[in-house]
Design a protein around this motif. Structure first.
Motif, PDB file in Angstrom:
ATOM      1  N   UNK A  42       0.843  -1.214   0.000  1.00  0.00           N
ATOM      2  CA  UNK A  42       0.000   0.000   0.000  1.00  0.00           C
ATOM      3  C   UNK A  42       0.868   1.249   0.000  1.00  0.00           C
ATOM      4  N   UNK A  43       0.447   2.246  -0.745  1.00  0.00           N
ATOM      5  CA  UNK A  43       1.139   3.533  -0.761  1.00  0.00           C
ATOM      6  C   UNK A  43       0.192   4.579  -1.306  1.00  0.00           C
ATOM      7  N   UNK A  44       0.461   5.836  -0.987  1.00  0.00           N
ATOM      8  CA  UNK A  44      -0.413   6.913  -1.446  1.00  0.00           C
ATOM      9  C   UNK A  44      -0.344   7.043  -2.971  1.00  0.00           C
ATOM     10  N   UNK A  45       0.857   6.895  -3.533  1.00  0.00           N
ATOM     11  CA  UNK A  45       1.020   6.917  -4.988  1.00  0.00           C
ATOM     12  C   UNK A  45       1.860   5.717  -5.397  1.00  0.00           C
ATOM     13  N   UNK A  46       3.165   5.935  -5.537  1.00  0.00           N
ATOM     14  CA  UNK A  46       4.069   4.839  -5.869  1.00  0.00           C
ATOM     15  C   UNK A  46       5.246   4.834  -4.901  1.00  0.00           C
ATOM     16  N   UNK A  47       5.734   3.657  -4.510  1.00  0.00           N
ATOM     17  CA  UNK A  47       6.890   3.608  -3.610  1.00  0.00           C
ATOM     18  C   UNK A  47       8.165   4.055  -4.329  1.00  0.00           C
ATOM     19  N   UNK A  48       9.164   4.456  -3.528  1.00  0.00           N
ATOM     20  CA  UNK A  48      10.471   4.809  -4.067  1.00  0.00           C
ATOM     21  C   UNK A  48      11.326   3.547  -4.136  1.00  0.00           C
ATOM     22  N   UNK A  49      11.939   3.288  -5.307  1.00  0.00           N
ATOM     23  CA  UNK A  49      12.747   2.084  -5.506  1.00  0.00           C
ATOM     24  C   UNK A  49      14.144   2.492  -5.945  1.00  0.00           C
ATOM     25  N   UNK A  50      15.158   1.949  -5.284  1.00  0.00           N
ATOM     26  CA  UNK A  50      16.551   2.249  -5.634  1.00  0.00           C
ATOM     27  C   UNK A  50      17.353   0.951  -5.686  1.00  0.00           C
ATOM     28  N   UNK A  51      18.287   0.878  -6.628  1.00  0.00           N
ATOM     29  CA  UNK A  51      19.146  -0.305  -6.753  1.00  0.00           C
ATOM     30  C   UNK A  51      20.237  -0.265  -5.695  1.00  0.00           C
ATOM     31  N   UNK A  52      20.523  -1.428  -5.103  1.00  0.00           N
ATOM     32  CA  UNK A  52      21.590  -1.527  -4.116  1.00  0.00           C
ATOM     33  C   UNK A  52      22.909  -1.870  -4.801  1.00  0.00           C
ATOM     34  N   UNK A  53      24.005  -1.734  -4.071  1.00  0.00           N
ATOM     35  CA  UNK A  53      25.316  -2.072  -4.642  1.00  0.00           C
ATOM     36  C   UNK A  53      25.431  -3.568  -4.898  1.00  0.00           C
ATOM     37  N   UNK A  54      24.683  -4.353  -4.118  1.00  0.00           N
ATOM     38  CA  UNK A  54      24.658  -5.803  -4.358  1.00  0.00           C
ATOM     39  C   UNK A  54      23.767  -6.087  -5.561  1.00  0.00           C
ATOM     40  N   UNK A  55      24.300  -6.729  -6.546  1.00  0.00           N
ATOM     41  CA  UNK A  55      23.556  -6.971  -7.778  1.00  0.00           C
ATOM     42  C   UNK A  55      22.311  -7.829  -7.514  1.00  0.00           C
ATOM     43  N   UNK A  56      21.177  -7.398  -8.119  1.00  0.00           N
ATOM     44  CA  UNK A  56      19.942  -8.148  -7.991  1.00  0.00           C
ATOM     45  C   UNK A  56      19.104  -7.783  -6.769  1.00  0.00           C
ATOM     46  N   UNK A  57      19.521  -6.709  -6.045  1.00  0.00           N
ATOM     47  CA  UNK A  57      18.781  -6.288  -4.865  1.00  0.00           C
ATOM     48  C   UNK A  57      18.304  -4.838  -5.008  1.00  0.00           C
ATOM     49  N   UNK A  58      17.143  -4.545  -4.418  1.00  0.00           N
ATOM     50  CA  UNK A  58      16.570  -3.184  -4.453  1.00  0.00           C
ATOM     51  C   UNK A  58      16.131  -2.747  -3.059  1.00  0.00           C
ATOM     52  N   UNK A  59      16.206  -1.443  -2.834  1.00  0.00           N
ATOM     53  CA  UNK A  59      15.665  -0.843  -1.615  1.00  0.00           C
ATOM     54  C   UNK A  59      14.325  -0.220  -1.960  1.00  0.00           C
ATOM     55  N   UNK A  60      13.323  -0.533  -1.167  1.00  0.00           N
ATOM     56  CA  UNK A  60      11.969  -0.019  -1.399  1.00  0.00           C
ATOM     57  C   UNK A  60      11.548   0.803  -0.188  1.00  0.00           C
ATOM     58  N   UNK A  61      10.962   1.983  -0.468  1.00  0.00           N
ATOM     59  CA  UNK A  61      10.517   2.874   0.622  1.00  0.00           C
ATOM     60  C   UNK A  61       9.116   3.402   0.307  1.00  0.00           C
TER      61      UNK A  61
END
Length: 230
Positions: free
Chosen positions: A211-230
């Protein structure tokens, strides 16, 4: 805002704001007379003071619940009084004297309304036949073996402003900014922020249920194949 237990003047980390701690029963009078530009007070006490102020916003919160408070007309559980009309010639105790008098007058009832200095519930039946008291849940009313006959008025905390202050463009902008901060703080009580790391193959499934008001923020991590979601 920093409050000293012995001072009525809290410290504020905004040089453009000075604050005072005042009783809510009198807040509207200070605002009306321009002693302060804005105040927070229950709508009940603003109405009781009959103050000429601008109501800017309503904030529904309290110590017990997140619902409006009610001033209710109460009688003893075994009283023969069934409606406000039955109060003709009777005695009513309350802290909200002027509002209660207006309520009775509106209903065409002539009763003796007296000010209560507290412990209002215990005055029935020793000093009066009815009271007008504030409640949120009704638990205190029931605990004292009383019965609610009618609701005199509903009340919530309101932000009020002095008429001249509200017409000042700079002050109005400052007040509106404070209103936005208070509104945001109250709305945030029922919301949380979520941060997590997730693998690329699980990302699409997460976005379908997150759930989110619009869209979550997604960023790529330094470890390949991983993402940070906020």
């Amino acid at each position: 805002i920093t409050i000293n237990s012995r001072s009525y003047y809290p410290s504020v980390d905004d040089p453009e704001i000075e604050a005072m701690l005042l009783r809510p029963q009198e807040m509207a009078l200070y605002v009306e007379r321009g002693v302060i530009d804005i105040g927070l007070a229950g709508r009940d006490w603003v109405q009781e003071c009959q103050a000429d102020v601008v109501e800017i916003a309503e904030f529904v919160y309290s110590r017990a619940t997140n619902q409006v408070a009610r001033w209710v007309l109460c009688v003893a559980e075994d009283s023969s009084i069934k409606s406000v009309k039955d109060l003709e010639g009777k005695t009513v105790f309350t802290e909200l004297v002027q509002t209660t008098k207006s309520y009775l007058e509106k209903n065409g009832v002539n009763a003796n309304v007296l000010f209560s200095h507290g412990a209002t519930e215990v005055k029935i039946p020793h000093l009066c036949e009815a009271i007008v008291e504030i409640t949120e849940t009704g638990s205190s009313i029931r605990a004292n073996r009383l019965r609610i006959v009618d609701t005199v008025m509903e009340s919530a905390t309101t932000m009020i402003a002095n008429q001249q202050s509200w017409n000042d463009e700079w002050k109005r902008t400052k007040v509106q900014n404070l209103q936005m901060l208070l509104t945001g703080a109250l709305k945030a009580q029922g919301k949380v922020g979520l941060k997590l790391n997730i693998t690329k193959e699980n990302l699409e499934g997460l976005l379908k249920i997150l759930p989110s008001m619009q869209n979550p923020t997604i960023a790529s991590l330094t470890s390949e194949g991983w993402h940070a979601v906020e």
